[in-house]
Scaffold this motif. Structure first.
Motif, short mmCIF file in Angstrom:
data_model
loop_
_atom_site.label_atom_id
_atom_site.label_comp_id
_atom_site.label_asym_id
_atom_site.label_seq_id
_atom_site.Cartn_x
_atom_site.Cartn_y
_atom_site.Cartn_z
N HIS A 90 0.77 -1.24 0.00
CA HIS A 90 0.00 0.00 0.00
C HIS A 90 0.80 1.29 0.00
O HIS A 90 0.19 2.35 -0.15
CB HIS A 90 -0.93 0.01 1.22
CG HIS A 90 -2.10 -0.90 1.10
ND1 HIS A 90 -3.33 -0.50 0.63
CD2 HIS A 90 -2.21 -2.21 1.39
CE1 HIS A 90 -4.16 -1.53 0.64
NE2 HIS A 90 -3.52 -2.58 1.08
N ASP A 91 2.09 1.28 0.20
CA ASP A 91 2.81 2.53 0.42
C ASP A 91 3.93 2.71 -0.60
O ASP A 91 4.70 1.77 -0.85
CB ASP A 91 3.40 2.55 1.82
CG ASP A 91 2.34 2.26 2.87
OD1 ASP A 91 1.38 3.03 2.94
OD2 ASP A 91 2.48 1.26 3.59
N PRO A 92 4.07 3.92 -1.18
CA PRO A 92 5.16 4.14 -2.14
C PRO A 92 6.54 3.88 -1.56
O PRO A 92 7.44 3.47 -2.29
CB PRO A 92 4.98 5.62 -2.52
CG PRO A 92 3.57 5.94 -2.22
CD PRO A 92 3.19 5.08 -1.06
N GLU A 93 6.71 4.10 -0.25
CA GLU A 93 8.03 3.86 0.35
C GLU A 93 8.41 2.38 0.32
O GLU A 93 9.57 2.02 0.55
CB GLU A 93 8.06 4.38 1.78
CG GLU A 93 7.12 3.67 2.73
CD GLU A 93 6.97 4.40 4.05
OE1 GLU A 93 6.82 3.72 5.08
OE2 GLU A 93 7.00 5.65 4.08
N LEU A 94 7.45 1.50 0.02
CA LEU A 94 7.72 0.07 -0.08
C LEU A 94 8.22 -0.35 -1.47
O LEU A 94 8.57 -1.52 -1.66
CB LEU A 94 6.45 -0.74 0.25
CG LEU A 94 6.02 -0.73 1.71
CD1 LEU A 94 4.61 -1.29 1.85
CD2 LEU A 94 6.99 -1.51 2.57
N LEU A 95 8.25 0.57 -2.42
CA LEU A 95 8.63 0.20 -3.78
C LEU A 95 10.00 -0.48 -3.86
O LEU A 95 10.14 -1.52 -4.51
CB LEU A 95 8.57 1.43 -4.70
CG LEU A 95 7.17 1.92 -5.06
CD1 LEU A 95 7.24 3.29 -5.72
CD2 LEU A 95 6.46 0.92 -5.97
N PRO A 96 11.06 0.05 -3.20
CA PRO A 96 12.35 -0.65 -3.29
C PRO A 96 12.31 -2.05 -2.70
O PRO A 96 12.88 -2.99 -3.28
CB PRO A 96 13.30 0.27 -2.50
CG PRO A 96 12.66 1.62 -2.56
CD PRO A 96 11.19 1.35 -2.51
#
Length: 382
Positions: A90-96
């Motif tokens: 759910h969170d963009p900070e999880l993309l990596p």
């Protein structure tokens, strides 16, 4: 080891977030899917977990850099506790972290739930120094382009966000509330003004406080009830000062049942987000929650919201600045018959078009693409 069906991952959203917990995760459990949840634990006692849910607490983090580093490390427990057939994050900070998981577990279906337009969000963040906002927005757009090639499914919250993602892997899942919120209550109390949701300057809490303060100069009995979680410390002092003066109350986030009970009978529900680019095409959950609860809406005058609020008859819009919002508050509060009509029309529009029970099939489409559920019969597709 045979794969578990589904992991739901959020590093930023608080426990009980309506979209993550109250709708999407609960829908998966209702469809009979066991779920591993990776999220921050709520404060206080350990939560009671429904059948089928296995909880993996995400450790707390200090500061924005700490949050980023914590999110980056989440691929390891997902790798260790899996494999999973689908990871819904759910969170963009999880993309990596999800990119690392994709490389380590190429058979895992990765579904990105996109709540806001990330490049526009970066350009609007007040905590990012002005010279860095545009470059960070460009970097975010590049990262999302890579994500569109690396991940398998995309569940944006609005059509505007959806336009940036591969059409054959994308279906919008709107932020519509569950029917649980439909509680016809007493007639709207003109002096009860309600603000629900995340509390920050950008989301309009300082604007709401100043507008009610000005309206009280004409209508001293008006009061503001704030229900939600603090997103930044900037608003805490202003909220505390208004509370100390006796015309404002603040309640932290409530569960759906308690929220419906507390909000019932409010006269005006505020959706006063500031005119930042990433908000003007957003569909805030609280807008539909007000409609479901029969609370007349006063929203910022963005074209999309004007069509929705004024078009449905659920309330009014006003320019997102204190004088305009205060004037609209006074005009609405002085017209009890108009408030009753807004309440009725908002409920009717919610029941006809804006309920989660009708929207859930779009999430089911994503799960069917991943092979977790059978496809819906063709006649049920939108």
């Amino acid at each position: 080891m045979s794969p578990r069906p589904l992991a739901v991952v959020t590093s930023a959203h608080p426990w009980g977030d309506p979209r993550v917990f109250g709708r999407e995760l609960q829908a998966c459990l209702d469809w009979g899917l066991p779920v591993d949840l990776y999220a921050q634990a709520p404060p206080g006692a350990a939560p009671a977990l429904p059948a089928g849910l296995r909880f993996h607490p995400v450790p707390p983090a200090r500061g924005r850099l700490g949050r980023v580093l914590r999110a980056l490390g989440l691929w390891r427990p997902l790798l260790r506790n899996g494999p999973y057939r689908l990871v819904h994050f759910h969170d963009p900070e999880l993309l990596p972290a999800m990119a690392l998981l994709a490389l380590a577990r190429p058979g895992t279906h990765l579904l990105f739930d996109i709540h806001e337009d990330l490049p526009l969000q970066f350009r609007a963040k007040t905590y990012v120094p002005e010279p860095f906002r545009r470059p960070l927005g460009i970097l975010a757009a590049w990262a999302l382009h890579l994500a569109s090639r690396l991940f398998h499914g995309f569940a944006p919250a609005t059509e505007a966000i959806a336009s940036a993602w591969p059409p054959d892997a994308t279906r919008v899942v709107h932020n519509y509330p569950r029917t649980l919120f439909h509680r016809p209550g007493p007639a709207p109390d003109p002096d009860r003004v309600l603000y629900m949701g995340g509390l920050s300057r950008e989301r309009g809490l300082l604007l709401a406080l100043e507008a009610v303060r000005r309206a009280r100069a004409v209508r001293p009995g008006m009061r503001l009830e704030v229900i939600g979680w603090l997103l930044d410390r900037e608003v805490e002092a202003a909220l505390g000062a208004a509370s100390a003066e006796g015309w404002c109350t603040h309640t932290p986030t409530l569960g759906a049942e308690a929220l419906a009970e507390r909000a019932s009978g409010a006269g005006i529900g505020l959706v006063t987000l500031l005119p930042l680019a990433n908000y003007q095409e957003a569909l805030p959950t609280k807008l539909f929650e007000y409609m479901a609860l029969g609370i007349p809406v006063l929203a910022s005058d963005f074209p999309l919201w004007r069509r929705l609020v004024a078009g449905s008859g659920a309330g009014r819009v006003a320019a997102p600045e204190p004088a305009a919002v205060a004037g609209a508050l006074l005009a609405m509060a002085s017209d009890p018959a108009g408030l009753a009509a807004h309440a009725r029309r908002g409920r009717e529009a919610y029941l006809a078009r804006y309920r989660w029970e009708a929207e859930a099939r779009h999430l089911r489409w994503h799960l069917a693409r991943a092979g977790l559920l059978p496809p819906e019969p063709p006649g049920d597709a939108p």
